[in-house]
Design a protein around this motif. Structure first.
Motif, PDB file in Angstrom:
ATOM      1  N   THR A 320       0.819  -1.216   0.000  1.00  0.00           N
ATOM      2  CA  THR A 320       0.000   0.000   0.000  1.00  0.00           C
ATOM      3  C   THR A 320       0.851   1.263   0.000  1.00  0.00           C
ATOM      4  O   THR A 320       0.581   2.198  -0.745  1.00  0.00           O
ATOM      5  CB  THR A 320      -0.925   0.009   1.240  1.00  0.00           C
ATOM      6  OG1 THR A 320      -1.801  -1.128   1.168  1.00  0.00           O
ATOM      7  CG2 THR A 320      -1.761   1.269   1.297  1.00  0.00           C
ATOM      8  N   LEU A 345       0.829   6.811   0.360  1.00  0.00           N
ATOM      9  CA  LEU A 345       0.295   5.664  -0.365  1.00  0.00           C
ATOM     10  C   LEU A 345       0.620   5.751  -1.855  1.00  0.00           C
ATOM     11  O   LEU A 345       0.737   6.840  -2.420  1.00  0.00           O
ATOM     12  CB  LEU A 345      -1.224   5.581  -0.185  1.00  0.00           C
ATOM     13  CG  LEU A 345      -1.719   4.809   1.052  1.00  0.00           C
ATOM     14  CD1 LEU A 345      -1.179   5.412   2.344  1.00  0.00           C
ATOM     15  CD2 LEU A 345      -3.239   4.761   1.072  1.00  0.00           C
ATOM     16  N   ALA A 349      -3.093   2.344  -4.589  1.00  0.00           N
ATOM     17  CA  ALA A 349      -3.693   2.204  -3.259  1.00  0.00           C
ATOM     18  C   ALA A 349      -4.557   3.412  -2.922  1.00  0.00           C
ATOM     19  O   ALA A 349      -5.626   3.271  -2.317  1.00  0.00           O
ATOM     20  CB  ALA A 349      -2.596   2.023  -2.214  1.00  0.00           C
ATOM     21  N   LEU A 353      -8.497   3.353  -1.972  1.00  0.00           N
ATOM     22  CA  LEU A 353      -8.900   3.691  -0.608  1.00  0.00           C
ATOM     23  C   LEU A 353      -9.436   5.111  -0.454  1.00  0.00           C
ATOM     24  O   LEU A 353      -9.794   5.514   0.658  1.00  0.00           O
ATOM     25  CB  LEU A 353      -7.701   3.509   0.331  1.00  0.00           C
ATOM     26  CG  LEU A 353      -7.202   2.083   0.509  1.00  0.00           C
ATOM     27  CD1 LEU A 353      -5.861   2.067   1.244  1.00  0.00           C
ATOM     28  CD2 LEU A 353      -8.226   1.233   1.270  1.00  0.00           C
ATOM     29  N   SER A 364      -4.700  -0.078   6.825  1.00  0.00           N
ATOM     30  CA  SER A 364      -4.057  -0.647   5.636  1.00  0.00           C
ATOM     31  C   SER A 364      -2.599  -0.206   5.539  1.00  0.00           C
ATOM     32  O   SER A 364      -1.714  -1.015   5.229  1.00  0.00           O
ATOM     33  CB  SER A 364      -4.825  -0.226   4.379  1.00  0.00           C
ATOM     34  OG  SER A 364      -4.211  -0.734   3.218  1.00  0.00           O
ATOM     35  N   ALA A 365      -2.342   1.064   5.808  1.00  0.00           N
ATOM     36  CA  ALA A 365      -0.977   1.580   5.742  1.00  0.00           C
ATOM     37  C   ALA A 365      -0.088   0.955   6.814  1.00  0.00           C
ATOM     38  O   ALA A 365       1.066   0.596   6.549  1.00  0.00           O
ATOM     39  CB  ALA A 365      -0.989   3.093   5.885  1.00  0.00           C
ATOM     40  N   SER A 368       0.981  -2.385   5.850  1.00  0.00           N
ATOM     41  CA  SER A 368       1.925  -2.346   4.738  1.00  0.00           C
ATOM     42  C   SER A 368       3.359  -2.102   5.188  1.00  0.00           C
ATOM     43  O   SER A 368       4.300  -2.587   4.560  1.00  0.00           O
ATOM     44  CB  SER A 368       1.492  -1.252   3.752  1.00  0.00           C
ATOM     45  OG  SER A 368       2.378  -1.140   2.674  1.00  0.00           O
TER      46      SER A 368
END
Length: 453
Positions: A320, A345, A349, A353, A364-365, A368
């Motif tokens: 991401t 990002l 990504a 998002l 999510s970050a 990642s």
């Protein structure tokens, strides 16, 4: 000498109070030419703005300056902001095979941490080959690089140098900074970016954030905030004027400097038939999301990143996040407890998002970057999400050539509406400022010529 003009109403309307528009207004004022800047937002700076989060200064969009940014550094001196400038750590890192490899741009042999000896030698040879051709070109003005605007960065670095150079040098640099791929980017931009290293450029930040520059510029200018421009209507041909229709009424102007991103500018122009403008107004943009993460005082950077100001994650390695700014090493005068990390990002990504909640984006970050900052999630005390659906202009093959042709046509006959902004020069803050300066110089030159006739 300044040109004496009727200042009962502005001669020039500048649309957009980002660094391009404010630079144009600033230099017009130096020439005695009145200009009014109209901005839809409630603050100046556009993507060059800063916030304070739990005591840490957060650059919301634009992240760095360079010792090669001659125009911006000159404005900092003129505005009494030179003392704001501070050199970051000169160490950065790029991931290869799951591990961040720390290196310095001024130490060429450090590239062996990323590349094979063959790849390093091929890169060095090609860099030296181009150095003689580009050493006199401006790193502010993208139109000067048209001679290199003949193939993609991928074709240049992969076919002519080595695939590993594409994947572990060119791609992370292009995507980590500008959110674009080597395949969609001209060799002209890639070669220009390598010139920073050849010229031993140093990365610079501002102590109170990059937003201090546009904020200080705006204080001495005629700026209308919270005023949206609805359309721009040109009247009377090449020697005519423009009607600028806004949420506060209609303004008349001798010239309009349109200093907003290309997708916005394209919607504002009514019945424009200038094909040289149309191709530039069609410039596509990448997207990104920046996440400012403030940690508690117990968080510690991994040993291989303790000196780095940033981490780039190549597409072969990332999920991401494309880049991480390690802000305490970027602004080394920061005495606030804890660390500030800026997670940026990738384009794909960000598109995926963009409509997600802040909580989903942060989660999510964090996942990642967990391999590189294993304890980060447990120590974050504050986070702030900045969405940029129009983050950076792409630089496909042909844009530098189009810019050069556009500027040449404007020098022959200045149109009523003049384009400026990051897509009208280099796709970074210096380029945006240069585009505003160029537009102001064209207007001032015409004003001088008219005053002398």
């Amino acid at each position: 000498m300044p040109v004496t003009l009727d200042i009962s109403q502005p001669d020039i309307i500048i649309v957009g109070a980002g660094i391009a528009g404010l630079t144009a207004a600033y230099f017009l004022k130096q020439q005695g030419i009145s200009a009014r800047v109209i901005e839809a937002d409630a603050r100046v700076g556009g993507r060059m703005t800063s916030d304070v989060v739990n005591g840490h200064v957060v650059d919301r969009g634009a992240q760095f300056l360079s010792s090669e940014y001659s125009l911006i550094l000159d404005m900092l001196r003129r505005l009494g902001l030179a003392q704001q400038s501070c050199t970051t750590s000169q160490c950065s890192a790029i991931v290869r095979d799951g591990t961040p490899r720390s290196m310095r741009i001024d130490r060429p042999l450090d590239s062996l941490k990323l590349l094979s000896l063959y790849g390093m030698l091929r890169l060095a040879w090609h860099s030296l080959h181009f150095h003689g051709k580009q050493k006199e070109l401006s790193l502010s003005d993208y139109s000067q690089w048209a001679a290199f605007d003949t193939e993609s960065a991928a074709a240049w670095s992969g076919d002519q140098i080595a695939d590993e150079v594409t994947e572990y040098v060119v791609e992370p640099m292009l995507h980590g900074f500008y959110f674009q791929t080597p395949e969609q980017t001209s060799r002209a931009l890639a070669v220009a970016l390598t010139a920073f290293g050849m010229r031993r450029a140093k990365t610079i930040s501002l102590k109170e954030g990059l937003g201090i520059l546009p904020e200080t510029l705006a204080r001495g200018l005629d700026v209308m905030l919270d005023t949206s421009v609805q359309s721009i209507e040109e009247v009377g041909g090449i020697n005519g004027h423009a009607r600028v229709h806004t949420s506060c009424g209609t303004f008349m102007a001798r010239h309009v400097i349109l200093a907003v991103p290309a997708p916005v500018a394209e919607k504002l122009l009514v019945h424009s038939t200038d094909q040289s403008m149309a191709s530039l107004l069609a410039t596509p943009y990448s997207a990104s999301i920046n996440i400012a993460c403030v940690t508690d005082a117990h968080f510690r950077l991994p040993e291989n990143l303790t000196a780095a100001y940033g981490l780039l994650i190549p597409r072969k390695e990332r999920a991401t996040v494309a880049a991480v700014g390690i802000e305490n090493n970027k602004n080394r005068g920061n005495a606030v407890a804890g660390q500030l990390l800026n997670l940026m990002l990738s384009h794909d990504a960000a598109i995926r998002l963009m409509s997600s909640s802040d909580e989903e984006i942060v989660a999510s970050a964090m996942q990642s970057v967990a391999d590189y900052f294993p304890s980060l999630a447990a120590h974050v005390t504050h986070s702030r999400v900045y969405r940029w659906p129009v983050a950076e202009p792409l630089s496909p093959v042909g844009r530098s050539t189009q810019l050069q042709a556009y500027r040449q046509r404007c020098e022959q006959a200045l149109p009523t509406t003049i384009l400026a902004g990051d897509y009208m020069s280099m796709p970074y803050t210096e380029g945006a400022a240069e585009s505003g300066y160029w537009a102001a110089a064209m207007v001032a030159r015409l004003a001088v010529a008219q005053a002398q006739t």
